[in-house]
Design an enzyme around this catalytic site. Structure first.
Site, PDB file in Angstrom:
ATOM      1  N   TYR A 274      -6.975  85.298  13.278  1.00 24.67           N
ATOM      2  CA  TYR A 274      -7.551  86.595  13.670  1.00 24.67           C
ATOM      3  C   TYR A 274      -6.485  87.699  13.524  1.00 24.67           C
ATOM      4  O   TYR A 274      -5.342  87.518  13.982  1.00 24.67           O
ATOM      5  CB  TYR A 274      -8.024  86.461  15.115  1.00 24.67           C
ATOM      6  CG  TYR A 274      -8.559  87.708  15.761  1.00 24.67           C
ATOM      7  CD1 TYR A 274      -9.642  88.394  15.233  1.00 24.67           C
ATOM      8  CD2 TYR A 274      -7.984  88.185  16.941  1.00 24.67           C
ATOM      9  CE1 TYR A 274     -10.137  89.530  15.854  1.00 24.67           C
ATOM     10  CE2 TYR A 274      -8.477  89.316  17.569  1.00 24.67           C
ATOM     11  CZ  TYR A 274      -9.551  89.987  17.020  1.00 24.67           C
ATOM     12  OH  TYR A 274     -10.032  91.109  17.629  1.00 24.67           O
TER      13      TYR A 274
ATOM     14  N   ARG B 254      -4.390  90.278  42.528  1.00 27.83           N
ATOM     15  CA  ARG B 254      -3.968  89.874  41.177  1.00 27.83           C
ATOM     16  C   ARG B 254      -3.931  88.353  41.027  1.00 27.83           C
ATOM     17  O   ARG B 254      -3.938  87.830  39.909  1.00 27.83           O
ATOM     18  CB  ARG B 254      -2.588  90.468  40.888  1.00 27.83           C
ATOM     19  CG  ARG B 254      -2.251  90.533  39.422  1.00 27.83           C
ATOM     20  CD  ARG B 254      -0.974  91.316  39.177  1.00 27.83           C
ATOM     21  NE  ARG B 254       0.156  90.722  39.847  1.00 27.83           N
ATOM     22  CZ  ARG B 254       1.070  91.410  40.547  1.00 27.83           C
ATOM     23  NH1 ARG B 254       0.980  92.707  40.673  1.00 27.83           N
ATOM     24  NH2 ARG B 254       2.074  90.787  41.129  1.00 27.83           N
TER      25      ARG B 254
ATOM     26  N   ASP C  18      -7.005  78.683  19.164  1.00 28.85           N
ATOM     27  CA  ASP C  18      -8.028  79.679  19.469  1.00 28.85           C
ATOM     28  C   ASP C  18      -9.369  79.000  19.199  1.00 28.85           C
ATOM     29  O   ASP C  18      -9.751  78.780  18.046  1.00 28.85           O
ATOM     30  CB  ASP C  18      -7.830  80.922  18.586  1.00 28.85           C
ATOM     31  CG  ASP C  18      -8.793  82.046  18.947  1.00 28.85           C
ATOM     32  OD1 ASP C  18      -9.926  81.738  19.401  1.00 28.85           O
ATOM     33  OD2 ASP C  18      -8.451  83.217  18.743  1.00 28.85           O
TER      34      ASP C  18
HETATM   35  C1  LIG Z   1     -11.237  84.359  16.930  1.00 29.74           C
HETATM   36  C2  LIG Z   1     -10.968  85.485  17.861  1.00 29.74           C
HETATM   37  N1  LIG Z   1     -10.003  85.354  18.778  1.00 29.74           N
HETATM   38  C3  LIG Z   1      -9.707  86.338  19.645  1.00 29.74           C
HETATM   39  C4  LIG Z   1     -10.398  87.530  19.621  1.00 29.74           C
HETATM   40  C5  LIG Z   1      -9.994  88.618  20.564  1.00 29.74           C
HETATM   41  O1  LIG Z   1     -10.880  88.756  21.604  1.00 29.74           O
HETATM   42  P1  LIG Z   1     -11.029  90.156  22.368  1.00 29.74           P
HETATM   43  O2  LIG Z   1     -11.822  91.044  21.462  1.00 29.74           O
HETATM   44  O3  LIG Z   1     -11.696  89.811  23.653  1.00 29.74           O
HETATM   45  O4  LIG Z   1      -9.636  90.683  22.568  1.00 29.74           O
HETATM   46  C6  LIG Z   1     -11.417  87.710  18.694  1.00 29.74           C
HETATM   47  C7  LIG Z   1     -12.182  88.978  18.652  1.00 29.74           C
HETATM   48  O5  LIG Z   1     -12.927  89.258  17.726  1.00 29.74           O
HETATM   49  C8  LIG Z   1     -11.700  86.674  17.775  1.00 29.74           C
HETATM   50  O6  LIG Z   1     -12.663  86.810  16.837  1.00 29.74           O
END
Ligand SMILES: Cc1ncc(COP(=O)(O)O)c(C=O)c1O
Length: 386
Positions: free
Chosen positions: A111, A57, A183
């Site tokens: 998101y 891990r 993000d």
């Molecule tokens: C901007 C953004 N952040 C995070 C994610 C989440 O990623 P995951 O699908 O790998 O959980 C997405 C998925 O579409 C996304 O568009």
């Protein structure tokens, strides 16, 4: 690595000989148990740290190579940790810096599942989320209260692509000692350097462009020194880790990120410009085009645009939108993006702090590596059906 260009770092980063054993790429190191020669050696592996085999891990060379490569793509970063998905990475980052009673400032164009995390689990744990206008810039300071602990950004925004003034928001947050999270999945560190802009924790859904082939789920959080230890401690107690196959695939994807992103950009801009000229299209929301909110900030801060953007139909309803999407032959209908293939999905931005009026239904496109003329012909045939 210092002084080398990002394209060179993409190729060189994380390729330590002790991890690759002289191969170009590290092998897939699978492990739960690590065997030690003695109790003394076992005890010396504590506390778990990068580069020392301890327990599955806590990483193996496949994982460490990817982590080091992602860290080296972000000048100013101290470390990276992996998570089983992008959403796992968002949760891991937030839970490492937020506590009961805190207030979190969250961008209104975030998101969907990140919004759900705030409105469910974080709320249950006593964290209050305040949503803010993605175009707020330095005025975010007016929202800082006694309990504000962190500011979360996503730039450009999901579905609606507002580009945030990340440096201004980070400067305001820093002046108050707040933690900043971004993000950065859309731009990746290749097109937006998060730490240089003042971000403390930069999150990637490696599922998208880092993997690049629509065949893996993985997330990463890259941190500056000040929050790195908290991130690692939280990851460890939450039991967050990633499989070595996913790390290996992501590392392989990372090596070609530069050529892929530049082609996604070229194709995406060509398709977006063509859409702008179509009578059935009211608006194209692409950060590299002037019609996109925050386009000037994109021009100032980003070194490129990727293949994901939205457009708005000039009137019509969800039925017409579905007919158009269903008619497309080269665009898949499916969640996610960042693979080599094109996708089209209905987009319905959710807002609670700001109002947006688009005047027609929205479609989000991911422009892949097909020839853009073929994609344009496909869209032309689809639009003709409206
Ligand atoms: C901007 C953004 N952040 C995070 C994610 C989440 O990623 P995951 O699908 O790998 O959980 C997405 C998925 O579409 C996304 O568009």
């Amino acid at each position: 690595m210092k002084g080398r260009k990002p394209e060179t770092r993409l190729v060189e980063a994380g390729r330590r000989k002790e991890w690759t054993q002289g191969l170009v790429n590290p092998a897939v190191w699978r492990a739960s148990t690590i065997l030690f020669d003695s109790v003394a050696e076992m005890e010396a592996a504590n506390p778990p740290r990068e580069g020392v085999l301890h327990y599955g891990r806590n990483g193996t060379p496949t994982i460490w190579a990817l982590c080091e490569a992602l860290t080296q793509m972000e000048p100013g970063a101290a470390m990276t940790r992996l998570y089983p998905s992008g959403s796992g990475a968002v949760a891991g980052a937030l839970l490492s810096v937020i506590e009961a009673g805190d207030e979190l400032l969250m961008v209104d164009s975030v998101y969907g599942p990140t919004r759900s995390l705030c409105d469910s689990v974080l709320k249950r744990l006593g964290v209050r989320t305040v949503y803010y206008d993605p175009l707020i810039g330095a005025d975010i300071a007016a929202l800082f209260g006694e309990k504000t602990r962190a500011v979360f950004m996503e730039s450009p925004g999901t579905h609606s692509f507002e580009v945030q003034d990340v440096p201004a928001i980070c400067a305001a947050a820093k002046a108050r000692g707040l933690v900043t999270l971004l993000d950065n999945t859309w731009a990746t560190p290749l097109f937006f350097q998060a730490m240089a802009a003042g971000v403390d924790l930069s999150i990637l859904a490696c599922t998208k462009y880092i993997g690049g082939h629509a065949d893996l789920m993985l997330g990463s959080v890259t941190a500056v020194e000040a929050v790195g230890e908290r991130l690692e401690r939280t990851r460890r107690v939450l039991g967050q880790t990633a499989g070595p196959d996913e790390a290996w695939l992501a590392l392989r994807g990372l090596r070609t990120l530069d050529v892929r992103l530049k082609r996604h950009q070229e194709n995406g801009v060509k398709v977006a410009r063509w859409l702008q000229g179509q009578p059935q299209v009211a608006r194209v929301l692409h950060p590299a085009l002037p019609d996109c909110p925050g386009h000037d900030v994109w021009q100032r801060d980003f070194t490129g645009a990727t293949g994901l953007f939205s457009f708005v139909l000039d009137g019509g309803d969800a039925g017409a939108r579905a007919r158009l999407i269903d008619a497309l032959e080269l665009f898949g209908i499916g969640y996610s993006w960042g693979g080599y293939e094109s996708l089209a999905v209905p987009a319905d931005p959710v807002r609670t702090a700001t109002r947006t009026q688009y005047g027609g239904p929205m479609i989000r496109l991911h422009i892949g590596l097909e020839h853009p003329d073929d994609l344009i012909a496909d869209l032309k045939a689809g639009l003709a059906r409206l």
